[in-house]
Design a protein around this motif. Structure first.
Motif, mmCIF file in Angstrom:
data_model
loop_
_atom_site.group_PDB
_atom_site.id
_atom_site.type_symbol
_atom_site.label_atom_id
_atom_site.label_comp_id
_atom_site.label_asym_id
_atom_site.label_seq_id
_atom_site.Cartn_x
_atom_site.Cartn_y
_atom_site.Cartn_z
ATOM 1 N N ILE A 21 0.844 -1.192 0.000
ATOM 2 C CA ILE A 21 0.000 0.000 0.000
ATOM 3 C C ILE A 21 0.880 1.242 0.000
ATOM 4 O O ILE A 21 2.083 1.175 0.268
ATOM 5 N N GLY A 32 -2.088 2.044 -6.899
ATOM 6 C CA GLY A 32 -2.556 0.969 -6.039
ATOM 7 C C GLY A 32 -3.308 1.494 -4.829
ATOM 8 O O GLY A 32 -3.750 2.643 -4.788
ATOM 9 N N ILE A 33 -3.450 0.644 -3.819
ATOM 10 C CA ILE A 33 -4.197 0.994 -2.610
ATOM 11 C C ILE A 33 -3.408 1.985 -1.762
ATOM 12 O O ILE A 33 -2.217 1.789 -1.505
ATOM 13 N N GLU A 49 -8.074 3.758 -3.982
ATOM 14 C CA GLU A 49 -7.132 3.191 -4.947
ATOM 15 C C GLU A 49 -6.814 4.196 -6.050
ATOM 16 O O GLU A 49 -7.698 4.904 -6.543
#
Length: 234
Positions: A21, A32-33, A49
């Motif tokens: 993350i 991404g997250i 996200e």
């Protein structure tokens, strides 16, 4: 040794999660997250996200209330532009309002709700510049229409009408570029006319009529005459 292996087994998922993350792509953009906490706390501030710097999917935003993360807003993004479907929440989880945003601008239809209720309180419409455009409607908790106004580029224009909870008109004005201009009428609770007249440039103008029980009882002249002695009165 056995205790070390057990500890490592428990810690590994946390390490893997931390590494997957809050990442950046090769161009330094969020990808991404992502999850962020309030400074110096373990209380989450937002999560969502990114796809190479662009928000996608559902984002959740929180307030720190008494050291507890309380959901305050959600934004549902798409992959094509900056528009998002947005919902704001009260601290008790009730929906405050919902609509579309383009960046920081409200656009399209927005709906606001009465406190602690699913009953619509206000419906507004915004243009692509984030300005009020078109009808703005306000409702009583009963669902009865209370106010109706029209906006153009964030400025009230045209006829505006107010109603009582029985659906009878209380008053109506006409606006031009944000100023009272044109016919105005006032009614009693039964919907019977009590006062009518004209506004001009945000001031009463001409003859105003006053009624009692529907019968004309008085007239007042608000016509503004020039102080120039060489100009004739109309």
């Amino acid at each position: 040794m056995k205790n070390f292996i057990v500890t490592l087994f428990l810690v590994m998922p946390i390490l893997i999660t931390a590494q997957t993350i809050n990442q950046l792509d090769e161009n330094g953009k969020r990808h991404g997250i992502w999850k962020k906490n309030f400074d110096n706390t373990n209380i989450i501030r937002y999560q969502g996200e990114f796809n190479h710097g662009k928000e996608i999917g559902l984002f959740e935003f929180y307030k720190n209330i008494n050291k507890t993360a309380v959901l305050t807003a959600t934004k549902q993004f798409n992959e094509h532009d900056n528009k998002a479907k947005v919902t704001f929440f009260a601290s008790n989880g009730k929906v405050i309002s919902t609509g579309l945003m383009d960046g920081k601008n409200y656009i399209g239809e927005w709906i606001y709700y009465h406190k602690d209720s699913k009953q619509v309180m206000t419906v507004e419409h915004y243009n692509n510049q984030g300005q009020l455009e078109g009808e703005s409607l306000v409702y009583y908790n009963s669902g009865q229409l209370a106010e109706k106004r029209i906006y153009k580029a964030n400025v009230i224009n045209g006829k505006a009408i107010w109603f009582n909870e029985s659906g009878k008109k209380l008053k109506e004005y006409n606006y031009l570029n944000g100023e009272l201009h044109g016919e105005a009428k006032f009614y009693n609770a039964a919907g019977t006319i009590e006062i009518e007249g004209q506004y001009k440039n945000d001031r009463k103008d001409g003859v105003w009529k006053y009624y009692k029980d529907g019968e004309l009882t008085e007239e007042k002249d608000f016509t503004r005459y020039s102080k120039n002695p060489y100009l004739k009165k109309d």
